[in-house]
Design a protein around this motif. Structure first.
Motif, PDB file in Angstrom:
ATOM      1  N   SER A  62       0.802  -1.225   0.000  1.00 51.87           N
ATOM      2  CA  SER A  62       0.000   0.000   0.000  1.00 51.87           C
ATOM      3  C   SER A  62       0.837   1.279   0.000  1.00 51.87           C
ATOM      4  O   SER A  62       0.586   2.187  -0.800  1.00 51.87           O
ATOM      5  CB  SER A  62      -0.968  -0.001   1.188  1.00 51.87           C
ATOM      6  OG  SER A  62      -1.941  -1.009   1.036  1.00 51.87           O
ATOM      7  N   PRO A  63       1.863   1.412   0.872  1.00 54.73           N
ATOM      8  CA  PRO A  63       2.665   2.640   0.827  1.00 54.73           C
ATOM      9  C   PRO A  63       3.453   2.795  -0.467  1.00 54.73           C
ATOM     10  O   PRO A  63       3.657   3.917  -0.946  1.00 54.73           O
ATOM     11  CB  PRO A  63       3.621   2.487   2.027  1.00 54.73           C
ATOM     12  CG  PRO A  63       2.979   1.496   2.914  1.00 54.73           C
ATOM     13  CD  PRO A  63       2.259   0.554   2.003  1.00 54.73           C
ATOM     14  N   ILE A  64       3.881   1.663  -1.046  1.00 59.52           N
ATOM     15  CA  ILE A  64       4.683   1.732  -2.278  1.00 59.52           C
ATOM     16  C   ILE A  64       3.823   2.204  -3.448  1.00 59.52           C
ATOM     17  O   ILE A  64       4.218   3.112  -4.194  1.00 59.52           O
ATOM     18  CB  ILE A  64       5.317   0.359  -2.572  1.00 59.52           C
ATOM     19  CG1 ILE A  64       6.331   0.008  -1.469  1.00 59.52           C
ATOM     20  CG2 ILE A  64       5.991   0.354  -3.942  1.00 59.52           C
ATOM     21  CD1 ILE A  64       6.901  -1.390  -1.561  1.00 59.52           C
ATOM     22  N   VAL A  65       2.643   1.600  -3.611  1.00 56.47           N
ATOM     23  CA  VAL A  65       1.777   2.050  -4.709  1.00 56.47           C
ATOM     24  C   VAL A  65       1.278   3.469  -4.444  1.00 56.47           C
ATOM     25  O   VAL A  65       1.060   4.243  -5.374  1.00 56.47           O
ATOM     26  CB  VAL A  65       0.584   1.088  -4.931  1.00 56.47           C
ATOM     27  CG1 VAL A  65       1.065  -0.291  -5.326  1.00 56.47           C
ATOM     28  CG2 VAL A  65      -0.310   1.007  -3.706  1.00 56.47           C
ATOM     29  N   GLY A  66       1.131   3.815  -3.160  1.00 57.53           N
ATOM     30  CA  GLY A  66       0.767   5.187  -2.819  1.00 57.53           C
ATOM     31  C   GLY A  66       1.834   6.175  -3.247  1.00 57.53           C
ATOM     32  O   GLY A  66       1.534   7.265  -3.738  1.00 57.53           O
ATOM     33  N   ALA A  67       3.111   5.772  -3.072  1.00 59.05           N
ATOM     34  CA  ALA A  67       4.223   6.630  -3.481  1.00 59.05           C
ATOM     35  C   ALA A  67       4.218   6.839  -4.993  1.00 59.05           C
ATOM     36  O   ALA A  67       4.448   7.954  -5.484  1.00 59.05           O
ATOM     37  CB  ALA A  67       5.547   6.010  -3.030  1.00 59.05           C
ATOM     38  N   PHE A  68       3.951   5.773  -5.747  1.00 58.19           N
ATOM     39  CA  PHE A  68       3.900   5.913  -7.206  1.00 58.19           C
ATOM     40  C   PHE A  68       2.709   6.774  -7.627  1.00 58.19           C
ATOM     41  O   PHE A  68       2.807   7.547  -8.586  1.00 58.19           O
ATOM     42  CB  PHE A  68       3.816   4.531  -7.861  1.00 58.19           C
ATOM     43  CG  PHE A  68       5.145   3.860  -8.032  1.00 58.19           C
ATOM     44  CD1 PHE A  68       5.937   4.127  -9.131  1.00 58.19           C
ATOM     45  CD2 PHE A  68       5.621   2.984  -7.082  1.00 58.19           C
ATOM     46  CE1 PHE A  68       7.172   3.526  -9.295  1.00 58.19           C
ATOM     47  CE2 PHE A  68       6.853   2.370  -7.225  1.00 58.19           C
ATOM     48  CZ  PHE A  68       7.636   2.635  -8.327  1.00 58.19           C
ATOM     49  N   SER A  69       1.591   6.643  -6.915  1.00 62.83           N
ATOM     50  CA  SER A  69       0.422   7.451  -7.264  1.00 62.83           C
ATOM     51  C   SER A  69       0.655   8.929  -6.983  1.00 62.83           C
ATOM     52  O   SER A  69       0.065   9.788  -7.641  1.00 62.83           O
ATOM     53  CB  SER A  69      -0.815   6.961  -6.495  1.00 62.83           C
ATOM     54  OG  SER A  69      -0.804   7.389  -5.147  1.00 62.83           O
ATOM     55  N   LYS A 116      -3.493  -5.256  -3.548  1.00 65.23           N
ATOM     56  CA  LYS A 116      -4.644  -4.678  -2.856  1.00 65.23           C
ATOM     57  C   LYS A 116      -4.407  -3.244  -2.398  1.00 65.23           C
ATOM     58  O   LYS A 116      -5.182  -2.703  -1.590  1.00 65.23           O
ATOM     59  CB  LYS A 116      -5.005  -5.548  -1.646  1.00 65.23           C
ATOM     60  CG  LYS A 116      -6.486  -5.605  -1.350  1.00 65.23           C
ATOM     61  CD  LYS A 116      -7.273  -6.192  -2.491  1.00 65.23           C
ATOM     62  CE  LYS A 116      -8.760  -6.189  -2.204  1.00 65.23           C
ATOM     63  NZ  LYS A 116      -9.550  -6.584  -3.370  1.00 65.23           N
ATOM     64  N   GLY A 117      -3.378  -2.600  -2.939  1.00 63.74           N
ATOM     65  CA  GLY A 117      -3.130  -1.204  -2.596  1.00 63.74           C
ATOM     66  C   GLY A 117      -4.197  -0.254  -3.094  1.00 63.74           C
ATOM     67  O   GLY A 117      -4.213   0.916  -2.706  1.00 63.74           O
ATOM     68  N   ASN A 118      -5.104  -0.744  -3.935  1.00 64.74           N
ATOM     69  CA  ASN A 118      -6.157   0.133  -4.447  1.00 64.74           C
ATOM     70  C   ASN A 118      -7.099   0.614  -3.348  1.00 64.74           C
ATOM     71  O   ASN A 118      -7.735   1.661  -3.476  1.00 64.74           O
ATOM     72  CB  ASN A 118      -6.954  -0.577  -5.549  1.00 64.74           C
ATOM     73  CG  ASN A 118      -7.749  -1.746  -5.029  1.00 64.74           C
ATOM     74  OD1 ASN A 118      -7.204  -2.641  -4.376  1.00 64.74           O
ATOM     75  ND2 ASN A 118      -9.034  -1.762  -5.302  1.00 64.74           N
ATOM     76  N   LEU A 119      -7.170  -0.130  -2.238  1.00 67.67           N
ATOM     77  CA  LEU A 119      -8.016   0.316  -1.124  1.00 67.67           C
ATOM     78  C   LEU A 119      -7.468   1.602  -0.519  1.00 67.67           C
ATOM     79  O   LEU A 119      -8.208   2.564  -0.273  1.00 67.67           O
ATOM     80  CB  LEU A 119      -8.107  -0.780  -0.054  1.00 67.67           C
ATOM     81  CG  LEU A 119      -8.709  -2.119  -0.499  1.00 67.67           C
ATOM     82  CD1 LEU A 119      -8.765  -3.082   0.675  1.00 67.67           C
ATOM     83  CD2 LEU A 119     -10.100  -1.929  -1.088  1.00 67.67           C
ATOM     84  N   SER A 120      -6.150   1.632  -0.284  1.00 64.60           N
ATOM     85  CA  SER A 120      -5.519   2.856   0.237  1.00 64.60           C
ATOM     86  C   SER A 120      -5.582   3.978  -0.790  1.00 64.60           C
ATOM     87  O   SER A 120      -5.762   5.149  -0.434  1.00 64.60           O
ATOM     88  CB  SER A 120      -4.058   2.569   0.608  1.00 64.60           C
ATOM     89  OG  SER A 120      -3.980   1.698   1.704  1.00 64.60           O
ATOM     90  N   LEU A 121      -5.446   3.631  -2.062  1.00 59.83           N
ATOM     91  CA  LEU A 121      -5.510   4.646  -3.119  1.00 59.83           C
ATOM     92  C   LEU A 121      -6.906   5.265  -3.193  1.00 59.83           C
ATOM     93  O   LEU A 121      -7.043   6.463  -3.457  1.00 59.83           O
ATOM     94  CB  LEU A 121      -5.135   4.032  -4.466  1.00 59.83           C
ATOM     95  CG  LEU A 121      -3.682   3.598  -4.627  1.00 59.83           C
ATOM     96  CD1 LEU A 121      -3.463   2.945  -5.989  1.00 59.83           C
ATOM     97  CD2 LEU A 121      -2.738   4.781  -4.460  1.00 59.83           C
ATOM     98  N   SER A 122      -7.935   4.466  -2.959  1.00 62.61           N
ATOM     99  CA  SER A 122      -9.300   5.007  -2.955  1.00 62.61           C
ATOM    100  C   SER A 122      -9.466   6.009  -1.821  1.00 62.61           C
ATOM    101  O   SER A 122     -10.104   7.055  -1.990  1.00 62.61           O
ATOM    102  CB  SER A 122     -10.317   3.871  -2.813  1.00 62.61           C
ATOM    103  OG  SER A 122     -10.276   3.010  -3.927  1.00 62.61           O
ATOM    104  N   MET A 123      -8.886   5.703  -0.662  1.00 60.16           N
ATOM    105  CA  MET A 123      -8.946   6.643   0.458  1.00 60.16           C
ATOM    106  C   MET A 123      -8.161   7.912   0.134  1.00 60.16           C
ATOM    107  O   MET A 123      -8.599   9.022   0.461  1.00 60.16           O
ATOM    108  CB  MET A 123      -8.375   5.985   1.716  1.00 60.16           C
ATOM    109  CG  MET A 123      -9.230   4.862   2.261  1.00 60.16           C
ATOM    110  SD  MET A 123      -8.600   4.221   3.823  1.00 60.16           S
ATOM    111  CE  MET A 123      -9.833   2.960   4.170  1.00 60.16           C
TER     112      MET A 123
END
Length: 476
Positions: free
Chosen positions: A124-131, A174-181
């Motif tokens: 989650s933090p890694i995909v958040g960083a890319f987003s 499943k990082g899309n859950l954090s990305l939705s937030m």
């Protein structure tokens, strides 16, 4: 002189009138822009809700099926397969602690549950960083493609090894859950953020109503002694994610403008490490320029949240195994129980929790923690279906209050630019708790049985309740 004054007065009046007209015109333009922004934000909130709902329905389809799926592999993966290999390796420990072999399945389930959440904690933090660099939309799409691949693997998982790989892919995607937030935070002002989080909470609740029933329905129409009977629910989940991908591609509008994005992936990843480093998580080291009092309260809140979800996730994960072994529930009965729990949460969150006054949020969070204690005792000591359902009902009511209320409190800390960071750390603490809780609870269940496991969990839940109850009024 008189004429001159008159002319001057007239000119002044005209000037004032022109200014008034200009002010009114500017006000109309600003109001129009404000309405456009509000409408756009409402649209995006709806899109995020639907996307998350499709994903969560697909995700929860497997929940009532998991005990039966593991029973399938126990029978069909016996010849030098991974399941039989692992089953053989734990036989020594099983005899040492005196655990019945039937509970080996609970241990395997706990390992899978913890693995899934641990991968989510890392990803989650890694995909958040890319987003933060490339935008929310492309990163969400990448996660959804990974989830789709995991469902495809599940549909062809003729062996336990392939099934584990499928779960591995699902967890890391499943990082899309954090990305939705994060996307909801992008489009929500500080005073509307709690409402946005409540909408996400509603998506979770509705997903937990619909998904388990769909999964259980397939078990009613497909005999579970059929070879790879779980293929159809897996394909259905794959179709839902396929629809979600198309939905996001066509309708989702990017919520993070280019001018607000991070410029460097390396910098963003360094910041993301704070969400993985356990010490930094509990100390909230990423939160800067806050008072000592606020930081102390935030750390205390984070610890309470972690302890609650650590204990809570144990009941959440092992409940279907308890009903499977102790009450011989079918997959449909498990699905009905999970759906009833989700319906209770959705009803309470939609009708009541989101309307709790700010000054009462901490009180209701404390109440929810306290209600979890009798819920554990009811489930652990249940010898009848009635007491079991009373426990599940109390558990659902408690869940409706605790997570939304504590998240709302956490959202009040930090400067406007750091509120997202505070919520991100808060969510990472929750994921870490869910990564540890299922395996610990499953080991306890495997070693001592359900009665000791749940009653001990109920007693330990008094710790986070007491910590929150005796805490000074937090920022609200």
């Amino acid at each position: 002189m008189v004429t001159t004054r008159s002319k001057t007065s007239k000119l002044g009046t005209e000037s004032v009138t022109d200014n008034n007209f200009q002010t009114v015109a500017n006000s109309k333009v600003l109001n129009q822009r404000s309405r456009k922004v509000k409408n756009s934000n409402n649209y995006n909130q709806f899109i995020i809700f639907i996307s998350l709902l499709l994903d969560l329905i697909g995700f929860t389809i497997i929940l009532p099926l998991l005990p039966s799926i593991l029973e399938y592999y126990k029978t069909h993966d016996a010849n030098n397969g991974l399941y039989s290999y692992l089953d053989t390796k734990i036989t020594y420990f099983q005899r040492f602690v005196g655990a019945p072999s039937i509970h080996n399945m609970v241990l395997f389930g706990g390992i899978l549950g913890s693995l899934f959440s641990f991968l989510q904690f890392l990803a989650s933090p890694i995909v958040g960083a890319f987003s933060d660099v490339y935008g929310r939309k492309p990163t969400i799409l990448l996660c959804l493609v990974g989830i789709a691949f995991s469902y495809w693997l599940w549909s062809i998982s003729s062996s336990f090894l392939i099934f584990i790989i499928a779960r591995f892919m699902g967890g890391i995607s499943k990082g899309n859950l954090s990305l939705s937030m994060a996307a909801m935070t992008d489009i929500s002002s500080s005073d509307k953020r709690a409402s946005g989080m409540a909408l996400i909470g509603s998506a979770f609740s509705v997903g937990f109503v619909v998904g388990p029933i769909i999964g259980a329905y397939f078990t009613q129409t497909i005999p579970q002694d059929n070879y790879m009977w779980f293929t159809k629910p897996a394909i259905f989940a794959l179709c839902l994610i396929g629809a979600d991908i198309l939905f996001v591609i066509i309708l989702f509008k990017e919520t993070l403008p280019k001018e607000k994005r991070m410029k460097s992936v390396a910098t963003s990843l360094r910041q993301a490490f704070v969400y993985i480093n356990v010490k930094d998580l509990f100390l909230f080291t990423a939160i800067k320029n806050v008072s000592t009092k606020d930081l102390k309260q935030l750390r205390s809140l984070g610890l309470i949240y972690f302890l609650y979800l650590f204990l809570y996730s144990g009941l959440e994960f092992t409940l279907t195994f308890l009903t499977h072994f102790k009450f011989q529930y079918t997959s449909m009965e498990k699905g009905q129980m999970l759906s009833a729990s989700g319906f209770t949460m959705a009803l309470l969150q939609g009708a009541f929790v989101r309307r709790i006054p700010a000054e009462s949020v901490q009180t209701y969070a404390s109440l929810g923690l306290l209600l979890t204690v009798p819920a554990y005792f009811c489930v652990g000591t249940a010898q009848s279906h009635i007491l079991l359902w009373v426990g599940v009902f109390l558990y659902s009511v408690a869940t409706s209050f605790v997570v939304p209320c504590m998240t709302t409190i956490a959202s009040k800390y930090g400067s406007p630019s750091q509120k997202g960071t505070a919520l991100g750390i808060f969510r990472s603490l929750g994921l870490l708790a869910r990564a540890v809780g299922p395996i610990v609870a499953s080991i306890a269940y495997w070693s001592f049985g359900s009665l000791i496991t749940y009653c001990t969990g109920g007693v330990l839940l008094l710790i986070p309740w007491y910590m929150l109850k005796t805490s000074p009024n937090m920022k609200i």
